[in-house]
Design an enzyme around this catalytic site. Structure first.
Site, PDB file in Angstrom:
ATOM      1  CE1 TYR A  18      -3.299   3.321   3.415  1.00 46.70           C
ATOM      2  CE2 TYR A  18      -1.825   4.569   4.841  1.00 46.70           C
ATOM      3  CZ  TYR A  18      -2.991   4.471   4.108  1.00 46.70           C
ATOM      4  OH  TYR A  18      -3.857   5.534   4.096  1.00 46.70           O
ATOM      5  CE1 TYR A 146      -5.193   8.520   1.353  1.00 50.68           C
ATOM      6  CE2 TYR A 146      -5.459  10.345   2.880  1.00 50.68           C
ATOM      7  CZ  TYR A 146      -5.517   8.992   2.608  1.00 50.68           C
ATOM      8  OH  TYR A 146      -5.914   8.123   3.591  1.00 50.68           O
ATOM      9  CG  ASP A 247      -9.910  16.561   1.715  1.00 52.23           C
ATOM     10  OD1 ASP A 247      -9.660  16.996   2.858  1.00 52.23           O
ATOM     11  OD2 ASP A 247      -9.722  15.373   1.386  1.00 52.23           O
ATOM     12  CE  LYS A 276      -4.369  13.589   8.086  1.00 51.31           C
ATOM     13  NZ  LYS A 276      -4.764  13.314   6.719  1.00 51.31           N
TER      14      LYS A 276
END
Ligand SMILES: *Cc1c(COP(=O)(O)O)cnc(C)c1O
Length: 435
Positions: A18, A146, A247, A276
């Site tokens: 970003y 997210y 998720d 992750k």
């Protein structure tokens, strides 16, 4: 190359998460990492509060994970997964199936978390196509979520603080319910699920699935909510024949105090995304698990094949390290570690709640969050350097200063992190009051 050469070249040529190339972000160069420490090129070492975005749960440079990688690399680093298989992938799938609920029976090995979400979405859509109900292709989710940065995943991220405005007109239109309101199980009230019930009742004919991060909304705002909400969601999905996708890319592998967050609610999703911490932060790997019903349903007419197959699917090196990371986790007293981190985060951070600038202090498992009343973006020109000067690596975003340290962190090291958070709050308060 000297350190400043690297930083200068980076600023001139590299994208960071970003980031803008015309206003490149302030960076620190890391030369090595070990245990909870990142060793910087300028000779300093800092305690990592971020676990490299939830992933390095065992800390860095772990001898067993290193050895697993070395052993595997001498056999093969990678072979294609189309038409071939290998022990690292099979062993990992065995472990994932054993660790998760018996209903989750099939594993797709994806290369990143976002891709595992894409695969989950494809599973849901293809399931309905195979049932002859291709009109069921929208997803319901909650605001504040997210799920990753690829297009399908972005479509279910929070529509305001996610990236929808940049890509409006291109993203799939999904259905958004308000975020869960009950922060804890004690607060739970049935009315929290009512907006979801109303939306499902209205749109279920065109809906494929509900997707949500269980218990903890991570990068969308670091918010915690009641496990009862997940129970109520499961009931609604059963009532209307919808698939439920959890998720757990951030919450998986013990972070919330449960091995998987869904276990806190005692409900099982039809599709589960992991990522992750899967490889203990060593390399990129993710997985999408699904039930027998979903897996065989996709091939209802005996024809359907799941339409995904990344080049690096089931990468042996990543799978071998993931197996070792899981074995290491299970052989450790991770519940106790997470519990102690949780208790210390609670006691160290609670006093900050009294500060004017602090809106909320909250802790769940080994995650500590201090939410401010002001956004931190205007301070990002000085804050990263200030943070490193405190001997820590913390990366605030929006109104949030948060940490989720490696599980191996000790009391003194964690105190350095929580003390640094207090210093950050004090420094931001001072700047805010002088403007
Ligand atoms: C990080 C994250 C993703 C995306 O994973 P990547 O590996 O960055 O693509 C998806 N969902 C959740 C909940 C995450 O925390």
């Amino acid at each position: 190359m000297t350190q400043s050469d690297n930083l200068a070249f980076d600023a001139a040529h590299l994208w960071h998460p970003y980031s803008s190339v015309t206003q490149p972000p302030l960076l620190h160069e890391v030369v090595s990492a070990s245990g909870v420490y990142l060793n910087l090129a300028d000779g300093r070492r800092v305690i990592d509060g971020m676990s490299s975005w939830w992933s390095a749960i065992h800390g860095y440079n772990h001898p067993r994970l290193n050895q697993a990688a070395k052993d595997q690399i001498d056999k093969m680093a990678h072979v294609m997964f189309g038409g071939l298989t290998h022990d690292p992938a099979v062993s990992l799938a065995r472990r994932l199936i054993d660790l998760t609920d018996p209903a989750l029976d099939y594993v797709f090995l994806a290369d990143t978390g976002s891709v595992s979400v894409e695969v989950a979405i494809k599973m849901a859509l293809q399931y309905w196509i195979a049932q002859g109900k291709s009109q069921r292709h929208t997803l319901l989710t909650v605001r504040g979520g997210y799920h990753g940065d690829t297009f399908g995943a972005m479509s279910v991220c929070d529509p305001v603080n996610g990236m929808h405005s940049h890509f409006s007109g291109v993203l799939a239109k999904q259905i958004f319910a308000p975020p869960p309101q009950c922060g804890s199980d004690e607060d739970w009230h049935e009315r929290d699920i009512e907006p979801v019930r109303a939306l499902i009742a209205q749109h279920h004919d065109t809906m494929a699935a509900v997707i949500i991060e269980p218990l903890v909304q991570g990068a969308g705002g670091m918010r915690f909510y009641s496990a009862h909400y997940l129970k109520a969601l499961r009931q609604l999905c059963d009532e209307y024949g919808l698939l439920l996708i959890f998720d757990e890319i951030a919450t998986g592998f013990g972070r919330t105090g449960h091995l998987f967050a869904y276990q806190a609610a005692d409900v099982v999703p039809d599709i589960l995304c992991l990522g992750k911490a899967l490889t203990g932060g060593y390399m990129t790997l993710a997985a999408t698990l699904c039930s027998q019903q979903v897996a065989t349903g996709i091939s209802a007419d005996g024809q359907g094949v799941l339409m995904h197959g990344p080049t690096f699917m089931g990468n042996p090196l990543a799978c071998r390290v993931a197996c070792e990371s899981i074995d290491l986790l299970l052989a450790s007293d991770w519940q106790q570690s997470v519990q102690s981190i949780s208790a210390q985060l609670q006691s160290d951070l609670a006093p900050l709640a009294k500060q004017d600038l602090v809106k909320d202090v909250r802790v769940k498992g080994a995650i500590g969050v201090v939410e401010l009343t002001v956004p931190l973006d205007p301070h990002m020109d000085w804050l990263p350097a200030f943070i490193v000067d405190q001997g820590v690596w913390i990366r605030p975003f929006r109104h949030l200063i948060y940490i989720m340290p490696p599980y191996i962190i000790n009391t003194q090291q964690l105190r350095v992190l929580t003390h640094a958070i207090a210093q950050i709050v004090a420094a931001v308060s001072e700047k805010e009051s002088s403007t």
